[in-house]
Design a protein around this motif. Structure first.
Motif, PDB file in Angstrom:
ATOM      1  N   MET A 128       0.836  -1.185   0.000  1.00  0.00           N
ATOM      2  CA  MET A 128       0.000   0.000   0.000  1.00  0.00           C
ATOM      3  C   MET A 128       0.878   1.245   0.000  1.00  0.00           C
ATOM      4  O   MET A 128       1.947   1.251   0.573  1.00  0.00           O
ATOM      5  N   ARG A 129       0.367   2.263  -0.624  1.00  0.00           N
ATOM      6  CA  ARG A 129       1.094   3.524  -0.755  1.00  0.00           C
ATOM      7  C   ARG A 129       0.086   4.668  -0.618  1.00  0.00           C
ATOM      8  O   ARG A 129      -0.972   4.640  -1.237  1.00  0.00           O
ATOM      9  N   VAL A 130       0.421   5.666   0.178  1.00  0.00           N
ATOM     10  CA  VAL A 130      -0.457   6.822   0.372  1.00  0.00           C
ATOM     11  C   VAL A 130       0.231   8.060  -0.192  1.00  0.00           C
ATOM     12  O   VAL A 130       1.386   8.323   0.112  1.00  0.00           O
ATOM     13  N   GLU A 131      -0.495   8.799  -1.034  1.00  0.00           N
ATOM     14  CA  GLU A 131       0.035  10.022  -1.631  1.00  0.00           C
ATOM     15  C   GLU A 131      -0.931  11.175  -1.382  1.00  0.00           C
ATOM     16  O   GLU A 131      -2.136  10.977  -1.262  1.00  0.00           O
ATOM     17  N   GLU A 132      -0.376  12.376  -1.346  1.00  0.00           N
ATOM     18  CA  GLU A 132      -1.131  13.589  -1.052  1.00  0.00           C
ATOM     19  C   GLU A 132      -1.490  14.327  -2.340  1.00  0.00           C
ATOM     20  O   GLU A 132      -0.668  14.454  -3.242  1.00  0.00           O
ATOM     21  N   PHE A 133      -2.722  14.817  -2.401  1.00  0.00           N
ATOM     22  CA  PHE A 133      -3.211  15.616  -3.514  1.00  0.00           C
ATOM     23  C   PHE A 133      -3.764  16.919  -2.962  1.00  0.00           C
ATOM     24  O   PHE A 133      -4.396  16.935  -1.907  1.00  0.00           O
ATOM     25  N   LYS A 134      -3.561  18.015  -3.663  1.00  0.00           N
ATOM     26  CA  LYS A 134      -4.078  19.332  -3.249  1.00  0.00           C
ATOM     27  C   LYS A 134      -5.406  19.559  -3.945  1.00  0.00           C
ATOM     28  O   LYS A 134      -5.510  19.458  -5.162  1.00  0.00           O
ATOM     29  N   MET A 135      -6.436  19.862  -3.147  1.00  0.00           N
ATOM     30  CA  MET A 135      -7.776  20.090  -3.665  1.00  0.00           C
ATOM     31  C   MET A 135      -8.132  21.560  -3.444  1.00  0.00           C
ATOM     32  O   MET A 135      -8.093  22.044  -2.319  1.00  0.00           O
ATOM     33  N   ASP A 136      -8.456  22.276  -4.509  1.00  0.00           N
ATOM     34  CA  ASP A 136      -8.758  23.706  -4.401  1.00  0.00           C
ATOM     35  C   ASP A 136     -10.156  23.991  -3.869  1.00  0.00           C
ATOM     36  O   ASP A 136     -10.366  24.983  -3.188  1.00  0.00           O
ATOM     37  N   ARG A 137     -11.106  23.151  -4.192  1.00  0.00           N
ATOM     38  CA  ARG A 137     -12.477  23.342  -3.711  1.00  0.00           C
ATOM     39  C   ARG A 137     -12.855  22.208  -2.775  1.00  0.00           C
ATOM     40  O   ARG A 137     -12.607  21.039  -3.070  1.00  0.00           O
ATOM     41  N   GLN A 138     -13.470  22.536  -1.681  1.00  0.00           N
ATOM     42  CA  GLN A 138     -13.840  21.531  -0.690  1.00  0.00           C
ATOM     43  C   GLN A 138     -15.029  20.699  -1.173  1.00  0.00           C
ATOM     44  O   GLN A 138     -15.747  21.077  -2.088  1.00  0.00           O
ATOM     45  N   ASN A 139     -15.219  19.555  -0.501  1.00  0.00           N
ATOM     46  CA  ASN A 139     -16.368  18.668  -0.717  1.00  0.00           C
ATOM     47  C   ASN A 139     -16.446  18.067  -2.117  1.00  0.00           C
ATOM     48  O   ASN A 139     -17.522  17.777  -2.603  1.00  0.00           O
ATOM     49  N   GLN A 140     -15.302  17.866  -2.752  1.00  0.00           N
ATOM     50  CA  GLN A 140     -15.276  17.221  -4.059  1.00  0.00           C
ATOM     51  C   GLN A 140     -15.169  15.696  -3.942  1.00  0.00           C
ATOM     52  O   GLN A 140     -15.598  14.988  -4.843  1.00  0.00           O
ATOM     53  N   VAL A 141     -14.590  15.223  -2.839  1.00  0.00           N
ATOM     54  CA  VAL A 141     -14.476  13.792  -2.566  1.00  0.00           C
ATOM     55  C   VAL A 141     -14.779  13.559  -1.090  1.00  0.00           C
ATOM     56  O   VAL A 141     -14.778  14.491  -0.291  1.00  0.00           O
ATOM     57  N   GLU A 142     -15.039  12.301  -0.743  1.00  0.00           N
ATOM     58  CA  GLU A 142     -15.327  11.929   0.641  1.00  0.00           C
ATOM     59  C   GLU A 142     -14.381  10.817   1.080  1.00  0.00           C
ATOM     60  O   GLU A 142     -13.923  10.029   0.251  1.00  0.00           O
ATOM     61  N   ILE A 143     -14.133  10.734   2.368  1.00  0.00           N
ATOM     62  CA  ILE A 143     -13.309   9.652   2.914  1.00  0.00           C
ATOM     63  C   ILE A 143     -13.983   8.322   2.600  1.00  0.00           C
ATOM     64  O   ILE A 143     -15.192   8.175   2.756  1.00  0.00           O
ATOM     65  N   GLY A 144     -13.194   7.366   2.115  1.00  0.00           N
ATOM     66  CA  GLY A 144     -13.704   6.048   1.751  1.00  0.00           C
ATOM     67  C   GLY A 144     -14.084   5.923   0.284  1.00  0.00           C
ATOM     68  O   GLY A 144     -14.315   4.828  -0.211  1.00  0.00           O
ATOM     69  N   GLN A 145     -14.145   7.031  -0.425  1.00  0.00           N
ATOM     70  CA  GLN A 145     -14.522   7.030  -1.835  1.00  0.00           C
ATOM     71  C   GLN A 145     -13.374   6.505  -2.689  1.00  0.00           C
ATOM     72  O   GLN A 145     -12.213   6.823  -2.466  1.00  0.00           O
ATOM     73  N   THR A 146     -13.694   5.692  -3.690  1.00  0.00           N
ATOM     74  CA  THR A 146     -12.705   5.233  -4.658  1.00  0.00           C
ATOM     75  C   THR A 146     -12.601   6.291  -5.755  1.00  0.00           C
ATOM     76  O   THR A 146     -13.619   6.715  -6.297  1.00  0.00           O
ATOM     77  N   VAL A 147     -11.378   6.716  -6.049  1.00  0.00           N
ATOM     78  CA  VAL A 147     -11.146   7.740  -7.067  1.00  0.00           C
ATOM     79  C   VAL A 147     -10.240   7.193  -8.155  1.00  0.00           C
ATOM     80  O   VAL A 147      -9.433   6.301  -7.928  1.00  0.00           O
ATOM     81  N   THR A 148     -10.387   7.735  -9.341  1.00  0.00           N
ATOM     82  CA  THR A 148      -9.551   7.394 -10.485  1.00  0.00           C
ATOM     83  C   THR A 148      -8.573   8.533 -10.713  1.00  0.00           C
ATOM     84  O   THR A 148      -8.945   9.701 -10.586  1.00  0.00           O
ATOM     85  N   ILE A 149      -7.340   8.175 -11.044  1.00  0.00           N
ATOM     86  CA  ILE A 149      -6.350   9.213 -11.339  1.00  0.00           C
ATOM     87  C   ILE A 149      -5.862   9.061 -12.771  1.00  0.00           C
ATOM     88  O   ILE A 149      -5.920   7.977 -13.354  1.00  0.00           O
ATOM     89  N   THR A 150      -5.389  10.165 -13.310  1.00  0.00           N
ATOM     90  CA  THR A 150      -4.768  10.160 -14.630  1.00  0.00           C
ATOM     91  C   THR A 150      -3.360  10.715 -14.501  1.00  0.00           C
ATOM     92  O   THR A 150      -3.126  11.608 -13.689  1.00  0.00           O
ATOM     93  N   GLU A 151      -2.448  10.157 -15.270  1.00  0.00           N
ATOM     94  CA  GLU A 151      -1.048  10.560 -15.194  1.00  0.00           C
ATOM     95  C   GLU A 151      -0.736  11.580 -16.285  1.00  0.00           C
ATOM     96  O   GLU A 151      -1.164  11.439 -17.428  1.00  0.00           O
TER      97      GLU A 151
END
Length: 79
Positions: free
Chosen positions: A1-24
């Protein structure tokens, strides 16, 4: 497992426990990642530190004077 930090400009865009997709994305010198659809952006990574997974789970959302930060956990066993 690996944990990485992302900066979010607007609040309430994601929730704890939510599965998110990333693009490189990449430049000549480094790689960075965006939570789709343009919710948050990672810092810069060298080639050897690239994230291999395309999905992760939001583990924490933190607020401070610099903004809102999202911690996403990735299972590095998936390509």
């Amino acid at each position: 497992m690996r944990v990485e930090e992302f900066k979010m400009d607007r609040q309430n865009q994601v929730e704890i426990g939510q599965t998110v997709t990333i693009t490189e994305r990449n430049t000549i010198a480094f790689y960075y990642y965006i939570i789709v659809p343009a919710v948050a952006m990672s810092g810069n990574f060298s080639f050897g530190k690239r994230i291999k997974s395309t999905e992760g789970v939001v583990k924490d959302i933190r607020f401070n004077e610099k903004g809102c930060f999202v911690d996403v956990e990735f299972d590095e066993d998936t390509p």
